[in-house]
Design a protein around this motif. Structure first.
Motif, PDB file in Angstrom:
ATOM      1  N   MET A 118      10.838  10.567  -1.451  1.00  0.00           N
ATOM      2  CA  MET A 118      11.538   9.438  -1.251  1.00  0.00           C
ATOM      3  C   MET A 118      11.856   8.724  -2.528  1.00  0.00           C
ATOM      4  N   SER A 119      13.123   8.009  -2.661  1.00  0.00           N
ATOM      5  CA  SER A 119      13.467   7.214  -3.777  1.00  0.00           C
ATOM      6  C   SER A 119      13.174   5.731  -3.494  1.00  0.00           C
ATOM      7  N   MET A 120      13.176   5.034  -4.526  1.00  0.00           N
ATOM      8  CA  MET A 120      13.279   3.523  -4.495  1.00  0.00           C
ATOM      9  C   MET A 120      14.028   3.264  -5.758  1.00  0.00           C
ATOM     10  N   GLY A 121      15.484   3.060  -5.186  1.00  0.00           N
ATOM     11  CA  GLY A 121      16.362   2.828  -6.259  1.00  0.00           C
ATOM     12  C   GLY A 121      17.184   1.460  -6.216  1.00  0.00           C
ATOM     13  N   THR A 162       5.738  12.628  -0.866  1.00  0.00           N
ATOM     14  CA  THR A 162       4.997  12.377   0.510  1.00  0.00           C
ATOM     15  C   THR A 162       4.703  13.599   1.040  1.00  0.00           C
ATOM     16  N   ALA A 163       4.152  13.266   2.251  1.00  0.00           N
ATOM     17  CA  ALA A 163       3.583  14.471   3.060  1.00  0.00           C
ATOM     18  C   ALA A 163       4.576  15.376   3.440  1.00  0.00           C
ATOM     19  N   GLY A 199       0.803  -1.033  -0.063  1.00  0.00           N
ATOM     20  CA  GLY A 199       0.101  -0.031   0.042  1.00  0.00           C
ATOM     21  C   GLY A 199       0.888   1.306   0.062  1.00  0.00           C
ATOM     22  N   HIS A 200       0.185   2.240  -0.534  1.00  0.00           N
ATOM     23  CA  HIS A 200       1.044   3.542  -0.316  1.00  0.00           C
ATOM     24  C   HIS A 200       0.181   4.862  -0.149  1.00  0.00           C
ATOM     25  N   HIS A 201       0.805   5.837   0.115  1.00  0.00           N
ATOM     26  CA  HIS A 201       0.352   6.942   0.066  1.00  0.00           C
ATOM     27  C   HIS A 201       1.096   8.294  -0.628  1.00  0.00           C
ATOM     28  N   PHE A 202       1.387   7.999  -1.620  1.00  0.00           N
ATOM     29  CA  PHE A 202       2.162   8.784  -2.435  1.00  0.00           C
ATOM     30  C   PHE A 202       1.426   9.893  -3.195  1.00  0.00           C
ATOM     31  N   LYS A 203       1.832  10.884  -3.184  1.00  0.00           N
ATOM     32  CA  LYS A 203       1.400  12.045  -3.763  1.00  0.00           C
ATOM     33  C   LYS A 203       1.477  12.143  -5.310  1.00  0.00           C
ATOM     34  N   ARG A 204       2.344  11.914  -5.882  1.00  0.00           N
ATOM     35  CA  ARG A 204       2.970  11.797  -7.260  1.00  0.00           C
ATOM     36  C   ARG A 204       4.377  11.207  -7.272  1.00  0.00           C
ATOM     37  N   ALA A 205       4.567  10.440  -8.487  1.00  0.00           N
ATOM     38  CA  ALA A 205       5.776   9.918  -8.858  1.00  0.00           C
ATOM     39  C   ALA A 205       6.504  10.350  -9.827  1.00  0.00           C
ATOM     40  N   PHE A 206       7.887  10.172  -9.782  1.00  0.00           N
ATOM     41  CA  PHE A 206       8.903  10.560 -10.744  1.00  0.00           C
ATOM     42  C   PHE A 206       9.623   9.455 -11.331  1.00  0.00           C
ATOM     43  N   ASN A 207       9.896   9.716 -12.782  1.00  0.00           N
ATOM     44  CA  ASN A 207      10.646   8.670 -13.382  1.00  0.00           C
ATOM     45  C   ASN A 207      11.560   9.558 -13.876  1.00  0.00           C
ATOM     46  N   PRO A 208      13.096   9.279 -13.760  1.00  0.00           N
ATOM     47  CA  PRO A 208      13.840  10.286 -14.648  1.00  0.00           C
ATOM     48  C   PRO A 208      14.158   9.814 -16.172  1.00  0.00           C
ATOM     49  N   GLU A 209      13.729   8.887 -16.341  1.00  0.00           N
ATOM     50  CA  GLU A 209      13.954   8.480 -17.908  1.00  0.00           C
ATOM     51  C   GLU A 209      13.121   9.522 -18.905  1.00  0.00           C
ATOM     52  N   PRO A 210      13.797  10.094 -19.686  1.00  0.00           N
ATOM     53  CA  PRO A 210      13.227  10.795 -20.938  1.00  0.00           C
ATOM     54  C   PRO A 210      12.350  10.029 -21.444  1.00  0.00           C
ATOM     55  N   ASN A 211      11.343  10.399 -22.194  1.00  0.00           N
ATOM     56  CA  ASN A 211      10.360   9.759 -23.222  1.00  0.00           C
ATOM     57  C   ASN A 211       9.774  10.604 -24.266  1.00  0.00           C
ATOM     58  N   TYR A 231       6.488  12.642 -14.711  1.00  0.00           N
ATOM     59  CA  TYR A 231       5.712  12.538 -13.542  1.00  0.00           C
ATOM     60  C   TYR A 231       4.592  11.613 -13.855  1.00  0.00           C
ATOM     61  N   PHE A 232       4.207  10.814 -12.870  1.00  0.00           N
ATOM     62  CA  PHE A 232       3.038   9.720 -13.265  1.00  0.00           C
ATOM     63  C   PHE A 232       2.274   9.870 -11.923  1.00  0.00           C
TER      64      PHE A 232
END
Length: 578
Positions: A190-193, A185-186, A132-144, A150-151
């Motif tokens: 935070m990263s997950m790498g 987050t609030a 489960g998560h309480h993330f507000k938004r997410a970030f992917n550094p890979e250009p597309n 952001y996703f």
């Protein structure tokens, strides 16, 4: 950092986070420094192999141990596929990492993190479990191609080695960027790498799977053998004020794991920082006029005309890139004498004018190579050269010497393109054992080693800004521009990612394609703030066929002149543009 165990709950607390290890279910609760819930991490992750799927059938109890610099919490589990599994959290004051150790036999296909099949407690049923998560938004550094970095945390995203202008694969610009997602987050980010030990970067993509919950996965494609005990790469959590802060922390840690030390205080050849002219945009303009593919127009007579047009308008680049397709075959990299009747003479002429010459290389191409020195699919089709094959390595090294030595073309380095064509997927056959990021590193390391042996000040340019590759490249190219998007904004993002991953590398700002001349002019002015200025045109902007005017050439002259003044400063020895 503190550890406690009361009321059956194991808890690790620091100034940055708190982990609470549930006693009645396979979850660890992650809270921020203020006690706000960030995620409920499902820890009984499943690791799949060619032998089948992995269901966690029984779990033990959390065991904690304290060391000088970390607290380790471990949980043993039984599996339907492996002899055993162990899950660990390695906790440090400002970060923590989650790792999986498996024991058994098999070839890995997918390593899932924070998600998996679970039947160990009938209270919770069985089947696939999510975090489960309480993330507000997410970030992917890979250009597309859509320039969407952001996703929504309820959707999915992937960071990968491959890419092509096809649906779902249009992310060939950085192959790869750091394998690191970030989440707002609030209280910050935070990263997950992915943190792998040297030699263990054997995966081809890192995916975030979102929905009502989430989990992550690494793709191994069936090319990694487990025999006995095997520890998978860790997923590390960093905390910071912004998405770029946590990305930089992740990259710094990966470089430390690999023993890389900063070289930014050392001299780099000054010519590496000189403005670059690449002929591709000019070739593409001729394509518009002649109605033939642009690679037909990597020709000596045309390049001499392009450079003469620049000279007549007061534009003098320090480096010249011969682009696609100066060579007869992509694999052998010998000049096409119908188009380049005297490549060595051209290089000599540029040297006489104080310029250096880079040769464009199409990475992985098997064109012109013996099939038995290539990676083939199950049908026997060669899809890429095989850097693990001794004969191919010997051939590649000889080719590099011919391109760079005074006995050959005497060029000054390479622009490595199409690294996104790295082989990926099941059933592929190669001579050696390397796969994923390790296969890419082996390929680049062969080129880099022979390049430096042949000409120590030669330049290696790639579009692979990953910290594990920091020791096999000199310059990172920001790669193709997506027309119709905010050029300066998107290229600034790419430069930030490149600097985070490989802070000692220089940056080639690229310059193609452009929506129109107005966008090109704006980016020309911005280039020196990002890295080394790069020009792809000689007489016209290819996309709109707008001619370059005296005012446009004056803009290049003025921008380059101001930029070149920075090259005489003492602090130009390092990443002066940061």
């Amino acid at each position: 950092m503190q550890i406690s165990n009361s009321d059956g709950l194991l808890r690790v607390s620091s100034d940055a986070y708190t982990l609470t290890f549930a006693a009645d279910r396979p979850y660890v609760y992650l809270d921020d420094a203020n006690g706000e819930r960030i995620a409920q991490l499902f820890i009984a992750s499943s690791v799949f192999s060619l032998n089948g799927l992995d269901d966690t059938t029984r779990i033990g109890e959390w065991q904690a141990s304290e060391g000088a610099n970390e607290i380790v919490c471990a949980l043993h589990a039984d599996s339907s596929l492996w002899l055993s599994k162990t899950y660990r959290f390695r906790c440090a004051p400002h970060r923590f990492a989650y790792e999986i150790e498996i024991e058994g036999e098999g070839y890995l296909t997918t390593a899932n993190y924070f998600g998996g099949y679970y039947s160990a407690q009938t209270r919770w049923g069985s089947g696939w479990c999510w975090s489960g998560h309480h993330f507000k938004r997410a970030f992917n550094p890979e250009p597309n191609a859509d320039e969407q970095i952001y996703f929504a945390p309820t959707s999915g995203s992937v960071i990968d080695l491959t890419g092509a202008p096809l649906p779902g694969k249009a992310s060939w610009f950085f192959t790869p960027p750091p394998f690191c997602f970030a989440f707002e987050t609030a209280s910050g980010w935070m990263s997950m790498g992915v943190e792998a030990q040297p030699g263990a970067n054997r995966f081809s993509d890192f995916q975030y799977h979102g929905g009502r919950g989430f989990y992550c996965s690494l793709a191994y494609d069936g090319h990694t053998k487990v025999s006995g005990s095997y520890t998978l790469p860790a997923i590390a959590f960093e905390f910071g004020a912004s998405e770029y802060d946590v990305l930089e922390s992740h990259c710094r840690r990966v470089r430390e794991l690999n023993g890389f030390h900063s070289l930014s205080g050392l001299d780099k050849p000054l010519w590496w920082r000189e403005p670059i002219w690449c002929g591709w945009g000019a070739q593409c303009y001729v394509e518009k006029v002649e109605h033939r593919f642009a690679y037909h127009f990597s020709r000596q007579d045309l390049y001499e005309q392009f450079l003469s047009a620049l000279a007549a308008n007061g534009v003098n680049p320090g480096s010249v890139v011969l682009d696609d397709k100066w060579q007869a075959t992509y694999g052998a990299n010998r000049s096409d004498e119908d188009k380049w009747h005297d490549l060595r003479g051209f290089v000599d002429a540029q040297h006489a004018q104080g310029r250096h010459v880079l040769l464009w290389i199409k990475a992985w191409s098997p064109e012109g190579l013996p099939p038995d020195e290539c990676i083939c699919n199950a049908a026997g089709l060669p899809i890429a050269l095989d850097p693990t094959h001794p004969m191919l390595e010997k051939r590649l090294r000889a080719s590099i010497r011919h391109m760079l030595s005074s006995e050959g073309y005497d060029a000054d380095g390479f622009k490595i393109d199409f690294s996104a064509r790295i082989p990926s997927g099941p059933g592929l056959r190669l001579h050696g054992d390397d796969w994923g990021l390790e296969l890419l590193k082996r390929y680049l390391a062969i080129i880099y080693d022979e390049l430096k042996r042949t000409k120590p000040d030669a330049l290696m340019m790639t579009h692979t800004p990953h910290p594990y590759l920091a020791d096999v490249l000199d310059m990172i190219r920001l790669n193709d521009i997506n027309t119709g998007h905010a050029v300066v904004q998107t290229m600034t993002h790419r430069a930030r990612v490149a600097r985070a991953a490989c802070p000692d590398a220089l940056i080639d700002t690229d310059d193609w394609p452009m929506t129109d001349k107005s966008a090109w002019r704006a980016y020309t002015v911005a280039q020196p703030t990002l890295g080394v200025p790069s020009l792809y045109y000689a007489t016209h902007i290819d996309t709109t066929c707008e001619p370059l005017t005296a005012e446009d050439y004056a803009l290049i002259q003025e921008t380059w002149a101001q930029y070149r003044k920075t090259l005489t400063r003492e602090d130009a020895k390092g990443a002066w543009f940061s």
